[in-house]
Scaffold this active site. Structure first.
Site, PDB file in Angstrom:
ATOM      1  N   SER A 189       6.603  -3.372 -15.395  1.00  0.00           N
ATOM      2  CA  SER A 189       5.292  -2.861 -14.994  1.00  0.00           C
ATOM      3  C   SER A 189       4.651  -2.178 -16.190  1.00  0.00           C
ATOM      4  CB  SER A 189       5.462  -1.833 -13.879  1.00  0.00           C
ATOM      5  OG  SER A 189       4.236  -1.155 -13.631  1.00  0.00           O
ATOM      6  N   TYR A 202      10.190   5.403 -10.141  1.00  0.00           N
ATOM      7  CA  TYR A 202       9.809   3.993 -10.274  1.00  0.00           C
ATOM      8  C   TYR A 202       9.557   3.633 -11.745  1.00  0.00           C
ATOM      9  CZ  TYR A 202       6.780  -0.158  -9.796  1.00  0.00           C
ATOM     10  OH  TYR A 202       6.210  -1.412  -9.911  1.00  0.00           O
TER      11      TYR A 202
HETATM   12  P1  NAD Z   1       5.651  -6.962  -2.666  1.00  0.00           P
HETATM   13  O1  NAD Z   1       5.873  -5.835  -1.740  1.00  0.00           O
HETATM   14  O2  NAD Z   1       4.855  -8.086  -2.166  1.00  0.00           O
HETATM   15  O3  NAD Z   1       7.025  -7.518  -3.216  1.00  0.00           O
HETATM   16  C1  NAD Z   1       8.160  -6.714  -3.401  1.00  0.00           C
HETATM   17  C2  NAD Z   1       9.290  -7.367  -2.631  1.00  0.00           C
HETATM   18  O4  NAD Z   1      10.508  -6.681  -2.935  1.00  0.00           O
HETATM   19  C3  NAD Z   1       9.157  -7.301  -1.128  1.00  0.00           C
HETATM   20  O5  NAD Z   1       8.428  -8.388  -0.616  1.00  0.00           O
HETATM   21  C4  NAD Z   1      10.610  -7.323  -0.667  1.00  0.00           C
HETATM   22  O6  NAD Z   1      10.973  -8.613  -0.235  1.00  0.00           O
HETATM   23  C5  NAD Z   1      11.404  -7.001  -1.915  1.00  0.00           C
HETATM   24  N1  NAD Z   1      12.329  -5.881  -1.661  1.00  0.00           N
HETATM   25  C6  NAD Z   1      12.081  -4.562  -1.751  1.00  0.00           C
HETATM   26  N2  NAD Z   1      13.178  -3.860  -1.404  1.00  0.00           N
HETATM   27  C7  NAD Z   1      14.152  -4.776  -1.107  1.00  0.00           C
HETATM   28  C8  NAD Z   1      15.497  -4.677  -0.682  1.00  0.00           C
HETATM   29  N3  NAD Z   1      16.101  -3.487  -0.541  1.00  0.00           N
HETATM   30  N4  NAD Z   1      16.179  -5.827  -0.434  1.00  0.00           N
HETATM   31  C9  NAD Z   1      15.564  -7.035  -0.589  1.00  0.00           C
HETATM   32  N5  NAD Z   1      14.298  -7.182  -1.005  1.00  0.00           N
HETATM   33  C10 NAD Z   1      13.601  -6.065  -1.261  1.00  0.00           C
HETATM   34  O7  NAD Z   1       4.953  -6.322  -3.958  1.00  0.00           O
HETATM   35  P2  NAD Z   1       4.691  -6.896  -5.433  1.00  0.00           P
HETATM   36  O8  NAD Z   1       3.654  -6.006  -5.981  1.00  0.00           O
HETATM   37  O9  NAD Z   1       4.484  -8.337  -5.439  1.00  0.00           O
HETATM   38  O10 NAD Z   1       6.039  -6.525  -6.180  1.00  0.00           O
HETATM   39  C11 NAD Z   1       6.772  -7.451  -6.957  1.00  0.00           C
HETATM   40  C12 NAD Z   1       7.218  -6.799  -8.254  1.00  0.00           C
HETATM   41  O11 NAD Z   1       6.086  -6.521  -9.054  1.00  0.00           O
HETATM   42  C13 NAD Z   1       7.942  -5.470  -8.062  1.00  0.00           C
HETATM   43  O12 NAD Z   1       9.063  -5.417  -8.931  1.00  0.00           O
HETATM   44  C14 NAD Z   1       6.903  -4.462  -8.487  1.00  0.00           C
HETATM   45  O13 NAD Z   1       7.505  -3.282  -8.980  1.00  0.00           O
HETATM   46  C15 NAD Z   1       6.192  -5.230  -9.580  1.00  0.00           C
HETATM   47  N6  NAD Z   1       4.884  -4.705  -9.925  1.00  0.00           N
HETATM   48  C16 NAD Z   1       3.867  -4.715  -9.023  1.00  0.00           C
HETATM   49  C17 NAD Z   1       2.635  -4.201  -9.382  1.00  0.00           C
HETATM   50  C18 NAD Z   1       1.469  -4.184  -8.429  1.00  0.00           C
HETATM   51  O14 NAD Z   1       0.450  -3.560  -8.727  1.00  0.00           O
HETATM   52  N7  NAD Z   1       1.527  -4.837  -7.294  1.00  0.00           N
HETATM   53  C19 NAD Z   1       2.436  -3.668 -10.662  1.00  0.00           C
HETATM   54  C20 NAD Z   1       3.500  -3.682 -11.559  1.00  0.00           C
HETATM   55  C21 NAD Z   1       4.715  -4.205 -11.182  1.00  0.00           C
END
Ligand code: NAD
Ligand code: MG
Length: 297
Positions: A189, A202
């Site tokens: 991130s 985080y």
């Molecule tokens: P999202 O909620 O759609 O996806 C995250 C997924 O993590 C969930 O769908 C879930 O299936 C999985 N997860 C969480 N805890 C879990 C557990 N204990 N067991 C199994 N699965 C689990 O959100 P996203 O934003 O698409 O996140 C995906 C990645 O992107 C993450 O690593 C997040 O930190 C990173 N990210 C997101 C953003 C943003 O702004 N959305 C920014 C930077 C990084």
């Protein structure tokens, strides 16, 4: 909707804040978001870049992982997705989209804070798909807390387990199965570089993911395997309204970026495709920022 490949001003291409308030219990469902995120369901077009590959995408039910899973299937890969059991509704849509491409889909509901499950999930993928060429570590936990005193040991443990330990367990189980030409892609991130005050634990894990992946890349290239990091900025996903950010920040999500809007998951999918494909043959140990102009250095 305009074809996403037609030349246009990217600032105007997708929805801009303000967004409606939309609290959800974690882990949140993409299906309940307003506006619905674009994960490429109708907009991503493949070009055979991953023909015959076998991919595992953690958190492939929603958000960035879902966009990667859809893109991979459209590029010709069979795809296994992991997710929490409570996310079955989102996951079923992704499974159907993968199968609609004539590709094999594997559903892996389970909690990745459990080491046994992490290892089992990899073995199931290898057995069902006949091997593994692309590993995407994308699942993540983000719960904001206003003050350091509010980050309980339970909170801290959960964030570390989901974002760091699970990555290690899954990578450790997967590496013996990866052939030369395979790719590992982790998801950090912009928080690794510009941590928000309210995302102490985080942001710490995201910096850890960058270091882990760079070290891993040095090991794996000796086997002809590449490893890279994607570092997203603000993306419109269920992570944010389900505890990742306070509701007022969800309302204005992405406003601070140079685009004045959040990214849609489909806008980061091409980076996951490049890093997975043989077109990325000279790319390893790198961090790819898709931050909306913030940069990652
Ligand atoms: P999202 O909620 O759609 O996806 C995250 C997924 O993590 C969930 O769908 C879930 O299936 C999985 N997860 C969480 N805890 C879990 C557990 N204990 N067991 C199994 N699965 C689990 O959100 P996203 O934003 O698409 O996140 C995906 C990645 O992107 C993450 O690593 C997040 O930190 C990173 N990210 C997101 C953003 C943003 O702004 N959305 C920014 C930077 C990084
Ligand atoms: Mg989800």
């Amino acid at each position: 909707m305009t074809d996403r490949l037609v030349r246009q001003d990217p600032r105007e291409q997708y929805p801009r804040p303000p967004f409606p308030e939309q609290p959800q219990p974690e882990p949140g469902l993409a299906a309940r978001m307003e506006p619905r995120p674009d994960h490429g369901e109708t907009s991503y077009r493949g070009a055979g870049k991953l023909a015959g590959r076998r991919a595992l995408v953690t958190g492939g039910d929603s958000g960035i992982g879902r966009a990667a899973a859809i893109a991979y299937a459209r590029e010709g890969a069979d795809v296994a997705i992991s997710y929490l059991p409570s996310e079955g509704a989102d996951a079923r849509e992704v499974i159907a989209l993968i199968e609609a491409e004539g590709r094999k889909a594997v559903a892996l509901p389970g909690d990745i804070t459990d080491e046994t499950w992490c290892r089992q999930m990899v073995e199931t993928t290898v057995a069902e798909l006949g091997g593994l060429d692309v590993l995407v570590i994308n699942a993540g936990h983000q719960q904001y807390r206003e003050d350091v005193g509010e980050v309980s040991t339970e909170d801290f443990d959960r964030t570390m387990k989901t974002n760091l330990y699970a990555m290690h367990w899954i990578v450790q189980a997967a590496v013996p199965h990866l052939p030369a030409g395979a790719a590992v892609i982790t998801t950090a991130s912009v928080q690794a570089y510009e941590p928000s005050a309210i995302l102490l634990d985080y942001a710490t894990t995201k910096a850890g993911i960058v270091a882990y992946t760079k070290a891993l890349a040095k090991q794996l290239i000796k086997k002809g395997i590449r490893a890279n990091v994607v570092a997203p900025g603000p993306f419109w996903t269920a992570l944010q309204p389900s505890g990742g950010q306070p509701q007022e920040k969800v309302r204005n999500f992405g406003e601070q970026s140079e685009f004045g809007r959040p990214g849609q998951p489909v806008e980061i999918a091409p980076v996951y495709v490049l890093l997975a494909s043989q077109e990325g043959s000279y790319i390893t140990g790198e961090v790819f920022g898709v931050t909306g102009g913030a940069g990652v250095a």
